[in-house]
Design a protein around this motif. Structure first.
Motif, PDB file in Angstrom:
ATOM      1  N   GLY A 106      48.804  19.815   6.147  1.00 39.65           N
ATOM      2  CA  GLY A 106      49.472  19.370   4.935  1.00 39.65           C
ATOM      3  C   GLY A 106      48.505  18.714   3.966  1.00 39.65           C
ATOM      4  O   GLY A 106      47.343  18.467   4.292  1.00 39.65           O
ATOM      5  N   GLY A 107      48.981  18.435   2.760  1.00 39.30           N
ATOM      6  CA  GLY A 107      48.135  17.782   1.778  1.00 39.30           C
ATOM      7  C   GLY A 107      48.676  17.926   0.373  1.00 39.30           C
ATOM      8  O   GLY A 107      49.840  18.286   0.174  1.00 39.30           O
ATOM      9  N   LEU A 108      47.818  17.663  -0.582  1.00 44.18           N
ATOM     10  CA  LEU A 108      48.163  17.729  -2.002  1.00 44.18           C
ATOM     11  C   LEU A 108      47.525  18.968  -2.615  1.00 44.18           C
ATOM     12  O   LEU A 108      46.334  19.223  -2.418  1.00 44.18           O
ATOM     13  CB  LEU A 108      47.663  16.475  -2.714  1.00 44.18           C
ATOM     14  CG  LEU A 108      47.791  16.423  -4.238  1.00 44.18           C
ATOM     15  CD1 LEU A 108      49.260  16.431  -4.644  1.00 44.18           C
ATOM     16  CD2 LEU A 108      47.081  15.193  -4.784  1.00 44.18           C
ATOM     17  N   VAL A 109      48.314  19.729  -3.359  1.00 40.77           N
ATOM     18  CA  VAL A 109      47.812  20.940  -3.982  1.00 40.77           C
ATOM     19  C   VAL A 109      48.492  21.106  -5.338  1.00 40.77           C
ATOM     20  O   VAL A 109      49.625  20.639  -5.529  1.00 40.77           O
ATOM     21  CB  VAL A 109      48.078  22.172  -3.074  1.00 40.77           C
ATOM     22  CG1 VAL A 109      49.572  22.407  -2.891  1.00 40.77           C
ATOM     23  CG2 VAL A 109      47.376  23.407  -3.586  1.00 40.77           C
ATOM     24  N   GLN A 110      47.820  21.763  -6.248  1.00 42.11           N
ATOM     25  CA  GLN A 110      48.418  22.020  -7.558  1.00 42.11           C
ATOM     26  C   GLN A 110      49.373  23.202  -7.480  1.00 42.11           C
ATOM     27  O   GLN A 110      49.228  24.089  -6.619  1.00 42.11           O
ATOM     28  CB  GLN A 110      47.327  22.311  -8.583  1.00 42.11           C
ATOM     29  CG  GLN A 110      46.509  21.094  -8.982  1.00 42.11           C
ATOM     30  CD  GLN A 110      45.585  21.383 -10.151  1.00 42.11           C
ATOM     31  OE1 GLN A 110      45.141  22.508 -10.335  1.00 42.11           O
ATOM     32  NE2 GLN A 110      45.290  20.358 -10.932  1.00 42.11           N
TER      33      GLN A 110
ATOM     34  N   GLU B 179      58.880  22.338  -6.231  1.00 38.72           N
ATOM     35  CA  GLU B 179      60.054  22.205  -5.362  1.00 38.72           C
ATOM     36  C   GLU B 179      59.758  22.468  -3.893  1.00 38.72           C
ATOM     37  O   GLU B 179      60.637  22.299  -3.042  1.00 38.72           O
ATOM     38  CB  GLU B 179      61.193  23.116  -5.832  1.00 38.72           C
ATOM     39  CG  GLU B 179      60.796  24.551  -6.059  1.00 38.72           C
ATOM     40  CD  GLU B 179      60.504  24.838  -7.528  1.00 38.72           C
ATOM     41  OE1 GLU B 179      59.801  24.027  -8.165  1.00 38.72           O
ATOM     42  OE2 GLU B 179      60.961  25.897  -8.010  1.00 38.72           O
ATOM     43  N   ASP B 180      58.532  22.890  -3.578  1.00 39.42           N
ATOM     44  CA  ASP B 180      58.130  23.041  -2.182  1.00 39.42           C
ATOM     45  C   ASP B 180      57.669  21.709  -1.587  1.00 39.42           C
ATOM     46  O   ASP B 180      57.401  21.622  -0.383  1.00 39.42           O
ATOM     47  CB  ASP B 180      56.996  24.052  -2.047  1.00 39.42           C
ATOM     48  CG  ASP B 180      57.418  25.463  -2.423  1.00 39.42           C
ATOM     49  OD1 ASP B 180      56.640  26.152  -3.111  1.00 39.42           O
ATOM     50  OD2 ASP B 180      58.544  25.861  -2.034  1.00 39.42           O
TER      51      ASP B 180
ATOM     52  N   GLY C  17      48.874  26.971  -6.141  1.00 32.86           N
ATOM     53  CA  GLY C  17      47.870  26.982  -5.085  1.00 32.86           C
ATOM     54  C   GLY C  17      48.439  27.359  -3.735  1.00 32.86           C
ATOM     55  O   GLY C  17      49.615  27.751  -3.615  1.00 32.86           O
ATOM     56  N   SER C  18      47.593  27.214  -2.708  1.00 31.38           N
ATOM     57  CA  SER C  18      47.963  27.621  -1.349  1.00 31.38           C
ATOM     58  C   SER C  18      47.624  26.529  -0.350  1.00 31.38           C
ATOM     59  O   SER C  18      46.698  25.742  -0.559  1.00 31.38           O
ATOM     60  CB  SER C  18      47.215  28.898  -0.955  1.00 31.38           C
ATOM     61  OG  SER C  18      47.530  29.974  -1.813  1.00 31.38           O
ATOM     62  N   LEU C  19      48.395  26.524   0.728  1.00 29.42           N
ATOM     63  CA  LEU C  19      48.119  25.679   1.881  1.00 29.42           C
ATOM     64  C   LEU C  19      48.474  26.464   3.132  1.00 29.42           C
ATOM     65  O   LEU C  19      49.351  27.335   3.093  1.00 29.42           O
ATOM     66  CB  LEU C  19      48.944  24.389   1.853  1.00 29.42           C
ATOM     67  CG  LEU C  19      48.467  23.215   1.014  1.00 29.42           C
ATOM     68  CD1 LEU C  19      49.487  22.088   1.068  1.00 29.42           C
ATOM     69  CD2 LEU C  19      47.106  22.716   1.468  1.00 29.42           C
TER      70      LEU C  19
ATOM     71  N   GLN D  27      53.137  16.120   5.554  1.00 29.64           N
ATOM     72  CA  GLN D  27      53.532  16.046   4.148  1.00 29.64           C
ATOM     73  C   GLN D  27      52.823  17.128   3.337  1.00 29.64           C
ATOM     74  O   GLN D  27      51.601  17.285   3.421  1.00 29.64           O
ATOM     75  CB  GLN D  27      53.190  14.675   3.568  1.00 29.64           C
ATOM     76  CG  GLN D  27      53.497  14.514   2.080  1.00 29.64           C
ATOM     77  CD  GLN D  27      54.977  14.483   1.786  1.00 29.64           C
ATOM     78  OE1 GLN D  27      55.739  13.792   2.457  1.00 29.64           O
ATOM     79  NE2 GLN D  27      55.414  15.238   0.778  1.00 29.64           N
ATOM     80  N   VAL D  28      53.601  17.828   2.537  1.00 27.82           N
ATOM     81  CA  VAL D  28      53.075  18.774   1.554  1.00 27.82           C
ATOM     82  C   VAL D  28      53.538  18.308   0.184  1.00 27.82           C
ATOM     83  O   VAL D  28      54.737  18.140  -0.045  1.00 27.82           O
ATOM     84  CB  VAL D  28      53.575  20.209   1.822  1.00 27.82           C
ATOM     85  CG1 VAL D  28      53.191  21.140   0.677  1.00 27.82           C
ATOM     86  CG2 VAL D  28      52.997  20.728   3.140  1.00 27.82           C
ATOM     87  N   THR D  29      52.590  18.098  -0.709  1.00 22.95           N
ATOM     88  CA  THR D  29      52.904  17.662  -2.065  1.00 22.95           C
ATOM     89  C   THR D  29      52.290  18.642  -3.048  1.00 22.95           C
ATOM     90  O   THR D  29      51.084  18.896  -3.011  1.00 22.95           O
ATOM     91  CB  THR D  29      52.363  16.251  -2.332  1.00 22.95           C
ATOM     92  OG1 THR D  29      52.895  15.346  -1.370  1.00 22.95           O
ATOM     93  CG2 THR D  29      52.757  15.792  -3.731  1.00 22.95           C
TER      94      THR D  29
END
Length: 124
Positions: free
Chosen positions: A9-13, A89-90, A16-18, A119-121
């Protein structure tokens, strides 16, 4: 005791992809279907994707279909969730889960074991 450990998990614009991963024991992995759910504060935990024990059947929530891909890595006893074209919204805490319904399931009640969440932000 069954343990499911999520990572990735993490912070992405937005856009983007995770890639999320969930590791468990060989015994659990080889006898359970696996799923991903997500939850935001104040809302019910919702189904995202599931994959059968054999990997031959997958299910996706309509909201992620075409953007997310669930897969199993038998060599590493992990289930992965590749998330592309992410939207704000993800944003949620994502949970890995294991079910004895080997064909896979979408209902939260069908899952017996849960990870601690990651957490995914997604920033817009």
């Amino acid at each position: 005791q069954v343990q499911l450990v999520e990572s990735g998990g993490g912070l992405v614009q937005a856009g983007g992809s995770l890639r999320l991963s969930c590791a468990t024991s060989r015994r659990t992995f080889s006898s359970h279907a696996m799923g991903w759910f997500r939850q935001v504060p104040g809302k019910e935990r919702e189904f995202v994707a599931s994959i059968s024990w054999s990997g031959g059947s997958v299910y996706y929530a309509e909201s992620v279909k075409g953007r997310f891909t669930i897969s199993r890595d038998d060599a590493k006893n992990t289930v992965n969730l590749q998330m592309n074209s992410l939207k704000s919204e993800d944003t949620a805490v994502y949970y890995c889960a294991a079910s004895t319904i080997v064909a896979g399931a979408v209902a939260r009640s069908s899952y017996d074991y849960w990870g601690q969440g990651t957490q995914v932000t997604v920033s817009s």
